[in-house]
Design an enzyme around this catalytic site. Structure first.
Site, PDB file in Angstrom:
ATOM      1  N   ARG A 165       0.670  -1.347   0.088  1.00  0.00           N
ATOM      2  CA  ARG A 165      -0.050  -0.097  -0.037  1.00  0.00           C
ATOM      3  C   ARG A 165       0.851   1.188  -0.055  1.00  0.00           C
ATOM      4  NH1 ARG A 165      -3.140  -3.583  -0.771  1.00  0.00           N
ATOM      5  NH2 ARG A 165      -5.437  -3.662   0.318  1.00  0.00           N
ATOM      6  N   SER A 238     -10.597  -0.157   3.102  1.00  0.00           N
ATOM      7  CA  SER A 238      -9.958  -0.260   4.419  1.00  0.00           C
ATOM      8  C   SER A 238      -9.586   1.135   4.992  1.00  0.00           C
ATOM      9  CB  SER A 238      -8.811  -1.109   4.319  1.00  0.00           C
ATOM     10  OG  SER A 238      -9.054  -2.474   3.810  1.00  0.00           O
ATOM     11  N   GLU A 334      -4.812   4.172   6.186  1.00  0.00           N
ATOM     12  CA  GLU A 334      -4.372   4.051   4.459  1.00  0.00           C
ATOM     13  C   GLU A 334      -5.032   5.077   3.735  1.00  0.00           C
ATOM     14  OE1 GLU A 334      -6.082   1.740   1.308  1.00  0.00           O
ATOM     15  OE2 GLU A 334      -5.712  -0.112   2.585  1.00  0.00           O
TER      16      GLU A 334
HETATM   17  N1  EPU Z   1     -11.411 -10.222  10.302  1.00  0.00           N
HETATM   18  C1  EPU Z   1     -11.822 -10.259  11.323  1.00  0.00           C
HETATM   19  N2  EPU Z   1     -12.625  -9.341  11.643  1.00  0.00           N
HETATM   20  C2  EPU Z   1     -13.066  -8.262  10.748  1.00  0.00           C
HETATM   21  C3  EPU Z   1     -12.381  -8.274   9.657  1.00  0.00           C
HETATM   22  C4  EPU Z   1     -11.446  -8.907   9.453  1.00  0.00           C
HETATM   23  O1  EPU Z   1     -11.670 -11.226  12.245  1.00  0.00           O
HETATM   24  O2  EPU Z   1     -13.893  -7.468  11.046  1.00  0.00           O
HETATM   25  C5  EPU Z   1     -10.265 -11.311   9.910  1.00  0.00           C
HETATM   26  C6  EPU Z   1     -10.888 -11.967   8.803  1.00  0.00           C
HETATM   27  O3  EPU Z   1     -11.540 -13.032   9.208  1.00  0.00           O
HETATM   28  C7  EPU Z   1      -9.743 -12.483   8.028  1.00  0.00           C
HETATM   29  C8  EPU Z   1      -8.661 -11.428   8.168  1.00  0.00           C
HETATM   30  O4  EPU Z   1      -9.179 -11.003   9.504  1.00  0.00           O
HETATM   31  O5  EPU Z   1      -9.198 -13.763   8.677  1.00  0.00           O
HETATM   32  C9  EPU Z   1      -8.425 -10.805   7.178  1.00  0.00           C
HETATM   33  O6  EPU Z   1      -9.432 -10.178   6.830  1.00  0.00           O
HETATM   34  P1  EPU Z   1      -9.876  -9.721   5.065  1.00  0.00           P
HETATM   35  O7  EPU Z   1      -9.639 -11.287   4.282  1.00  0.00           O
HETATM   36  O8  EPU Z   1     -11.181  -9.203   5.035  1.00  0.00           O
HETATM   37  O9  EPU Z   1      -8.658  -8.878   4.694  1.00  0.00           O
HETATM   38  P2  EPU Z   1      -8.048  -7.460   5.547  1.00  0.00           P
HETATM   39  O10 EPU Z   1      -6.746  -8.041   5.757  1.00  0.00           O
HETATM   40  O11 EPU Z   1      -8.998  -7.068   6.511  1.00  0.00           O
HETATM   41  C10 EPU Z   1      -7.156  -6.636   2.978  1.00  0.00           C
HETATM   42  C11 EPU Z   1      -7.152  -5.415   2.264  1.00  0.00           C
HETATM   43  C12 EPU Z   1      -8.516  -5.322   1.671  1.00  0.00           C
HETATM   44  C13 EPU Z   1      -8.601  -6.530   0.607  1.00  0.00           C
HETATM   45  C14 EPU Z   1      -8.696  -7.821   1.602  1.00  0.00           C
HETATM   46  C15 EPU Z   1      -8.724  -8.994   0.606  1.00  0.00           C
HETATM   47  C16 EPU Z   1      -5.618  -4.057   3.423  1.00  0.00           C
HETATM   48  C17 EPU Z   1      -5.629  -2.743   4.283  1.00  0.00           C
HETATM   49  N3  EPU Z   1      -6.798  -4.138   3.276  1.00  0.00           N
HETATM   50  O12 EPU Z   1      -7.870  -6.576   4.224  1.00  0.00           O
HETATM   51  O13 EPU Z   1      -8.308  -4.033   0.742  1.00  0.00           O
HETATM   52  O14 EPU Z   1      -9.870  -6.289  -0.131  1.00  0.00           O
HETATM   53  O15 EPU Z   1      -7.194  -7.730   2.253  1.00  0.00           O
HETATM   54  O16 EPU Z   1      -7.662  -9.306  -0.057  1.00  0.00           O
HETATM   55  O17 EPU Z   1      -4.582  -4.620   3.271  1.00  0.00           O
HETATM   56  C18 EPU Z   1      -8.501  -1.891   0.797  1.00  0.00           C
HETATM   57  O18 EPU Z   1      -7.325  -1.683   0.834  1.00  0.00           O
HETATM   58  O19 EPU Z   1      -9.238  -0.701   0.790  1.00  0.00           O
HETATM   59  C19 EPU Z   1      -9.337  -2.948   1.006  1.00  0.00           C
HETATM   60  C20 EPU Z   1     -10.586  -3.324   1.129  1.00  0.00           C
END
Ligand code: EPU
Length: 338
Positions: A165, A238, A334
């Site tokens: 990012r 995010s 972010e």
């Molecule tokens: N999780 C929770 N509770 C929550 C949210 C997430 O327990 O409220 C857990 C999920 O169950 C999962 C882990 O955290 O095991 C990761 O969650 P998720 O796959 O939703 O991805 P993220 O790390 O929260 C990142 C990106 C997103 C992207 C997703 C999918 C960043 C800051 N964000 O989110 O990108 O869509 O992975 O690959 O790296 C963005 O940048 O705007 C964005 C939406």
């Protein structure tokens, strides 16, 4: 010729849906038009805000300067052979439209990045990523206009300084360069990256094989289930980055919170799920008047209607404090605060 409007509302130009005004507003559709604009006295004297899809900014107050909407359009194949295709895309194209265009043509690379809001020009700036893919792996060059020199410049992939990012456009070139075109290299043989998250499961549900177009459909379904549609509930995806901490610190964290989610990214560092940290602090679905934390993804802050940028910022700071206190981890935003 670009017309410069005064005291203009940015309500429709930011996906948080914040009502804030800019002192001046205009747009440009080509590099030549942008260079001409930069020679205008208003651009020379005022602060400048470059807008793409407005999906990664929080307008914390009215903008006392000139806002330039990047409206450079065009998707053109400039070279291809039996294996690869090189495509030049205008920074003002909508990212998701470009993804759909690419998979319909049968090209592979960016299919996992479907439905990320924003413009093509913003994609290299914050090296957008999702479902195990980062855009940096498909960008060969970025063209930008050097604001001070009013000249077109070009960076190759290496020179963009891509990180999680992050890129040179958020660092050394912040406020100094305006991205106008991005060159992508996509592939004619499917990459089929289905390892991350629920993609495999979703394909099974759809009874479809892995292919660029089917992966795009799966990603759209997954995102629609978890992430709010900005047209309905204002948000910027995010709000925070997933923090990167030392492995030793993660080990300690895991002792205290055995369910904590983290991915080892090197021999010394682990990327921790900020969504999990916020969720586990009991904040998922938390609401304070018009602002809140999304009830399906705790990393997403939402505008429940008529929120002020300041209110969202206040909530973000509150979350940062709680996370610091509970886990001794500093969250980094972010989203760009204007
Ligand atoms: N999780 C929770 N509770 C929550 C949210 C997430 O327990 O409220 C857990 C999920 O169950 C999962 C882990 O955290 O095991 C990761 O969650 P998720 O796959 O939703 O991805 P993220 O790390 O929260 C990142 C990106 C997103 C992207 C997703 C999918 C960043 C800051 N964000 O989110 O990108 O869509 O992975 O690959 O790296 C963005 O940048 O705007 C964005 C939406």
């Amino acid at each position: 010729m670009s017309i410069i409007k005064q005291n203009y509302s940015l309500r429709n130009y930011n996906t948080f849906g914040i009502t804030a005004k800019t002192k001046y507003f205009t747009s440009f559709t080509s590099e030549e038009e942008l260079i001409k604009l930069l020679e205008n006295d208003i651009c020379k004297l005022e602060k400048m805000l470059i807008l793409g899809g407005g999906s990664n900014i929080l307008l914390s107050e009215d903008f006392d300067g000139i806002t330039l909407l990047n409206d450079v359009k065009g998707i053109n194949i400039i070279k291809e052979n039996s294996k690869e295709v090189i495509i030049e895309v205008g920074a003002g194209e909508i990212w998701h439209d470009f993804v759909l265009w690419s998979v319909k043509k049968g090209f592979s690379g960016i299919e996992n990045l479907a439905l990320i809001p924003g413009s093509v020009g913003a994609s290299p700036m914050q090296n957008i990523g999702a479902y195990g893919v980062e855009v940096k792996d498909f960008i060969t060059q970025v063209y930008y206009i050097d604001i001070a020199k009013k000249k077109k410049k070009e960076l190759n992939n290496n020179e963009c300084g891509f990180e999680y990012r992050n890129s040179i456009f958020k660092g050394r070139l912040k406020g100094k360069g305006i991205v106008t075109k991005v060159i992508f290299k996509l592939y004619k043989t499917p990459i089929n990256n289905t390892d991350y998250g629920d993609i495999k499961e979703e394909l099974k549900k759809l009874k479809k094989n892995a292919s660029p177009i089917n992966i795009t459909e799966a990603v759209i379904n997954i995102r629609n289930r978890k992430l709010p549609d900005p047209a309905i509930l204002g948000n910027c995806g995010s709000f925070f980055k997933n923090p990167i901490i030392k492995n030793s610190k993660f080990k300690k964290l895991k002792k205290e919170f055995p369910n904590v989610i983290g991915y080892k990214i090197s021999n010394t560092k682990t990327k921790v799920s900020a969504g999990w940290l916020i969720d586990n602090a009991g904040l998922k679905g938390y609401r304070e008047k018009n602002v809140g934390i999304h009830n399906k993804q705790a990393l997403v802050l939402v505008n429940h209607g008529n929120a002020k940028g300041k209110d969202i910022l206040k909530l973000a700071e509150k979350i940062e404090l709680i996370i610091k206190k509970k886990y001794d981890i500093s969250l980094e935003k972010e989203v760009n605060i204007i």
